[in-house]
Design a protein around this motif. Structure first.
Motif: not given
Length: 428
Positions: A403-428
């Motif tokens: 469950x500690x690893x699940x928390x880390x993994x969910x955080x990594x996935x959220x980081x990736x989503x934020x990275x994608x949003x930042x890339x989209x915003x930069x293109x716009x």
């Protein structure tokens, strides 16, 4: 400052996890009683771990609670409320609720300070190596000195998990997979993983051995490590050649399953309520599972929708057979009895949603973090799905790691989503 506090927080949680399997050697030592419960070292370890993780959550909570985690909290609350409504004594519902809430605290605590700047997966993999050293070392000592206890037809290694070969097998299987959570695997980590797998075999825990093999195949396939799989199979084949005694005992543990036939199953309504059902030449562990399933099914029929409440299975079984402290030997049967059909359906849905999030929707395939997230998903699959007949729910020493690893993994996935949003915003 935030980065430093994040590393400190995850280090505190990982230190707790490292201590658990070592301190488990003294887990049955009783230190007192409270509310009808015998307080032993194992219960104190769980309580201290829970308070530790809660403190981390309290100091770091940012208001972000993943929907999947909210679902698991709801599942626990349902079981807790049903137990209270049914006036189940505290001694039964409190340990069960505490195990679940501690797992959720570890998940939430490891999630809060997860960012791309904090190398949590790297720290986690290091902690796994450290956590394995003493339990595996003691297991090797048991084998070398002939100290492994003889149980159910085999000399079964238990490590530091207090005379529990099943607990040792689940511990090794559940966390050793995190040794494969990095893009590059060094010689030391791979060697420790191989040794852990060989020790799993010496526990002779049938279902866990099969679950670990299936999990390994799925993980290396998911991570595209075909060459590593080939090397592992060569090592495993070599081990079978030089250790025929171990393999013979393991095969014997599987062959004894065939001593159960339809005639014995038909006797269940008569013998299931005995204190201990034994038949000469018949596998005792399978007979016990027949008893638990028969009594569990009958208990579910008494409360099919909402169940009897978290922690109720053990007293129900004790009332039927006069035999105390017997687990359900099936996690799905356990939750069917304790939370009813609604709780079980919620639990199954949450399992599927979690695995889907970690193994299919993470979208991290081109990033190094993908290896950690897939290792987490496969570890959960191994322990809580493939090994569902092994009382995995009760072994918080394993669950808290996952469950500690699940928390880390969910955080990594959220980081990736934020990275994608930042890339989209930069293109716009």
């Amino acid at each position: 400052m935030q980065k430093a506090f994040g590393i400190l927080s995850i280090s505190v949680l990982l230190t707790s996890l490292i201590i658990l399997p070592v301190a488990s050697a003294f887990s049955r030592l009783e230190v007192g009683s409270f509310a009808g419960m015998n307080i032993n070292v194992r219960f104190l370890l769980l309580l201290i771990s829970s308070l530790n993780a809660f403190a981390v959550v309290l100091l770091s909570y940012t208001g972000h609670l993943p929907k999947i985690l909210l679902g698991f909290i709801g599942f626990v609350l349902i079981g807790f409320l049903v137990a209270v409504i049914n006036q189940l004594p505290v001694r039964w519902w409190f340990p069960s609720s505490l195990r679940w809430m501690t797992a959720i605290f570890f998940c939430l605590g490891s999630l809060q300070f997860n960012s791309s700047r904090i190398p949590h997966p790297h720290l986690f993999a290091k902690a796994v190596v450290v956590a394995l050293i003493i339990p595996m070392g003691y297991g090797l000592l048991q084998i070398a000195l002939g100290l492994a206890p003889f149980m159910n037809g085999a000399y079964r290694t238990t490590g530091t998990l207090n005379q529990s070969p099943l607990g040792f097998a689940l511990f090794l299987s559940g966390i050793s997979l995190f040794l494969l959570s990095n893009q590059r695997i060094g010689f030391v980590r791979f060697s420790v993983f191989v040794l852990a797998f060989l020790l799993i075999i010496t526990t002779h825990s049938r279902l866990v051995v099969i679950a670990t093999i299936l999990a390994l195949v799925l993980l290396v396939w998911q991570q595209n490590r075909r060459f590593m799989m080939l090397g592992f199979l060569v090592l495993l084949f070599s081990f079978t050649l030089i250790s025929p005694v171990v393999i013979d005992q393991l095969v014997g543990r599987f062959l004894v399953l065939f001593t159960i036939d339809n005639n014995i199953l038909q006797q269940a309504p008569v013998y299931a309520t005995r204190y201990q059902w034994t038949i000469q030449g018949v596998d005792n562990s399978t007979l016990l599972r027949i008893q638990t399933h028969f009594i569990g099914w009958r208990a579910w029929l008494e409360a099919p929708f909402w169940g009897h409440g978290l922690g109720s299975f053990v007293p129900i079984y004790e009332m039927a057979t006069k035999r105390p402290d017997i687990a359900a030997h099936n996690d799905y049967l356990l939750y069917l009895v304790e939370t009813g059909v609604f709780g079980l359906l919620l639990y199954v849905y949450l399992q599927l949603a979690l695995l889907d999030t970690l193994l299919r929707k993470s979208k991290l395939k081109n990033y190094p973090e993908y290896f950690f997230v897939t290792a987490t998903g496969i570890s959960y699959l191994t322990i809580n799905v493939f090994s569902f007949l092994s009382n995995a729910y009760y072994f918080f020493e394993v669950q808290l790691w996952i469950w500690a690893a699940i928390g880390l993994s969910l955080g990594l996935i959220n980081n990736y989503k934020r990275l994608l949003l930042n890339q989209v915003d930069a293109k716009l």
